[in-house]
Design a protein around this motif. Structure first.
Motif, PDB file in Angstrom:
ATOM      1  N   LYS A 298       0.861  -1.112  -0.144  1.00  0.00           N
ATOM      2  CA  LYS A 298      -0.093   0.165  -0.088  1.00  0.00           C
ATOM      3  C   LYS A 298       0.933   1.339   0.219  1.00  0.00           C
ATOM      4  O   LYS A 298       1.891   1.320   0.928  1.00  0.00           O
ATOM      5  N   GLN A 327       1.295   5.518 -10.841  1.00  0.00           N
ATOM      6  CA  GLN A 327      -0.009   5.524  -9.793  1.00  0.00           C
ATOM      7  C   GLN A 327       0.491   4.902  -8.459  1.00  0.00           C
ATOM      8  O   GLN A 327       1.483   4.137  -8.780  1.00  0.00           O
ATOM      9  N   LEU A 330      -3.733   1.468  -3.335  1.00  0.00           N
ATOM     10  CA  LEU A 330      -4.594   1.909  -2.542  1.00  0.00           C
ATOM     11  C   LEU A 330      -4.582   0.968  -1.278  1.00  0.00           C
ATOM     12  O   LEU A 330      -5.273   1.057  -0.292  1.00  0.00           O
ATOM     13  N   GLN A 331      -3.983  -0.344  -1.459  1.00  0.00           N
ATOM     14  CA  GLN A 331      -4.024  -1.390  -0.532  1.00  0.00           C
ATOM     15  C   GLN A 331      -2.820  -2.147  -1.190  1.00  0.00           C
ATOM     16  O   GLN A 331      -2.414  -2.233  -2.261  1.00  0.00           O
ATOM     17  N   GLN A 340      -7.018  -3.107 -11.568  1.00  0.00           N
ATOM     18  CA  GLN A 340      -8.203  -2.498 -12.004  1.00  0.00           C
ATOM     19  C   GLN A 340      -7.894  -1.060 -11.217  1.00  0.00           C
ATOM     20  O   GLN A 340      -7.254  -0.642 -10.224  1.00  0.00           O
ATOM     21  N   PHE A 341      -8.608  -0.022 -11.656  1.00  0.00           N
ATOM     22  CA  PHE A 341      -8.723   1.344 -11.267  1.00  0.00           C
ATOM     23  C   PHE A 341      -9.115   1.464  -9.737  1.00  0.00           C
ATOM     24  O   PHE A 341      -8.612   2.596  -9.206  1.00  0.00           O
ATOM     25  N   ASN A 342      -9.819   0.659  -9.270  1.00  0.00           N
ATOM     26  CA  ASN A 342     -10.105   0.774  -7.755  1.00  0.00           C
ATOM     27  C   ASN A 342      -9.178   0.384  -6.797  1.00  0.00           C
ATOM     28  O   ASN A 342      -9.153   0.485  -5.683  1.00  0.00           O
ATOM     29  N   LEU A 343      -8.040  -0.168  -7.469  1.00  0.00           N
ATOM     30  CA  LEU A 343      -6.975  -0.668  -6.440  1.00  0.00           C
ATOM     31  C   LEU A 343      -5.705   0.543  -6.428  1.00  0.00           C
ATOM     32  O   LEU A 343      -4.926   0.111  -5.807  1.00  0.00           O
ATOM     33  N   GLY A 345      -4.376   4.770  -7.210  1.00  0.00           N
ATOM     34  CA  GLY A 345      -4.848   6.262  -7.148  1.00  0.00           C
ATOM     35  C   GLY A 345      -3.457   7.105  -7.389  1.00  0.00           C
ATOM     36  O   GLY A 345      -2.461   6.691  -7.435  1.00  0.00           O
TER      37      GLY A 345
END
Length: 346
Positions: A298, A327, A330-331, A340-343, A345
């Motif tokens: 992370k 980038q 995020l975890q 994926q974009f949710n992982l 930022g």
């Protein structure tokens, strides 16, 4: 256009004609057997020929009437046609047999008396043979009956085809199909020039096809791939039953395989459609995508060292690679996880 019980032309199944010609070998029961065998083999139509030796030529034995090469080498024309013709008193009975069998039936007339006879027995459409394409009076007489015409064009120049087509259209009919044909028996596949077939159809704005005298089905299947709406092939019960046409005719097993190949070719041609087919959808997973290829903590930046474009396809599409590089996670992301974009930022 409608031929017999079938719609023929673009976006319709190929219309497949079994030409009986002389393969009955003088036996009406064999002729009936051929009709049933053709239906069983997948033919849409059975074709015969309507002539007598006297309506085709004269009984003369001088040099002009002798064949000196090819399949019929040494034959006298009159005697050849005596062997090959289909007796006229059979033809209504054969037409009725075809109706019982559920297969279309038509004939090639070779003079006006044959046309008159075929009109009497209720023929619904006609064939013009390649050798008769230059017989403009005959073509005009057939066209005057107002019925669909399938015309073979073997040996014909573009100008001769134009004259024949004009003779049909003179009577206000455009129910015409032109067949490319190599008028050799048997024909050689590499001299078919099937691109001419397509050009002929485009030039005269009519459905087109192939009257195929070659051995095997390569020419027929190739013609279908090039847009042929009609395929005609000589058909016999067994080539060992000798007659003037047996040596270049298909037997039922061969004909059935040709029909199967044609139907498969039609499916292969299909329609204009982009994107995955139903069969392909399950393989989308094997495309490349962006994956974690080394454990990422992370807050750690994504780099060429810890992500890559690999198979399978569960991650982001490769086109996003440059956007993803730099980038941060995020975890925690474990090796082998699709990105994926949710992982991630900025």
């Amino acid at each position: 256009m409608k031929i017999g019980t079938h719609e023929v032309g673009k976006n319709n199944p190929t219309y497949i004609i079994a030409e009986m010609s002389a393969n009955h070998a003088g036996d009406i029961n064999r002729a009936k057997e051929i009709i049933h065998a053709a239906k069983e083999a997948g033919a849409d139509c059975i074709k015969i020929q309507t002539y007598t030796p006297d309506t085709l030529t004269i009984d003369c034995d001088n040099k002009y009437f002798h064949i000196e090469n090819g399949t019929w080498n040494g034959e006298n024309l009159y005697q050849l046609y005596q062997k090959a013709y289909t007796p006229w008193d059979w033809q209504k009975e054969l037409s009725d047999e075809a109706k019982i069998c559920g297969i279309d039936f038509f004939s090639t007339p070779f003079d006006n008396t044959a046309v008159d006879f075929l009109e009497q027995i209720g023929i619904e459409f006609y064939k013009i043979a390649s050798f008769e394409l230059v017989d403009i009076p005959l073509i005009e007489y057939v066209a005057s009956k107002g019925k669909p015409i399938i015309m073979s064009t073997g040996m014909a120049t573009l100008a001769e085809i134009d004259e024949a087509v004009s003779a049909v259209r003179k009577f206000g009919s455009d129910n015409l199909i032109l067949l490319r044909c190599a008028s050799a028996y048997p024909a050689i596949t590499d001299q078919m020039n099937l691109m001419t077939m397509k050009n002929m159809g485009d030039t005269f704005d009519v459905p087109y096809g192939l009257s195929d005298h070659s051995m095997g089905s390569v020419g027929a299947v190739t013609a279908v791939a090039l847009g042929a709406s009609v395929i005609e092939k000589h058909f016999c019960i067994d080539r060992s039953i000798e007659n003037p046409d047996s040596s270049f005719s298909m037997n039922p097993k061969e004909f059935k395989q040709m029909v199967c190949d044609i139907r498969q070719a039609e499916k292969s041609i299909g329609i204009i459609k982009y994107g995955p087919s139903e069969q392909e959808k399950e393989n989308l997973q094997f495309r490349r995508s962006i994956f974690c290829i080394k454990d990422i903590k992370k807050g750690e930046q994504l780099t060429d060292e810890n992500i890559g474009i690999i198979r399978p396809g569960y991650g982001l599409k490769p086109k996003y690679y440059s956007e993803v590089i730099g980038q941060v996670a995020l975890q925690d992301i474990k090796r082998g996880t699709p990105i994926q974009f949710n992982l991630i930022g900025k």
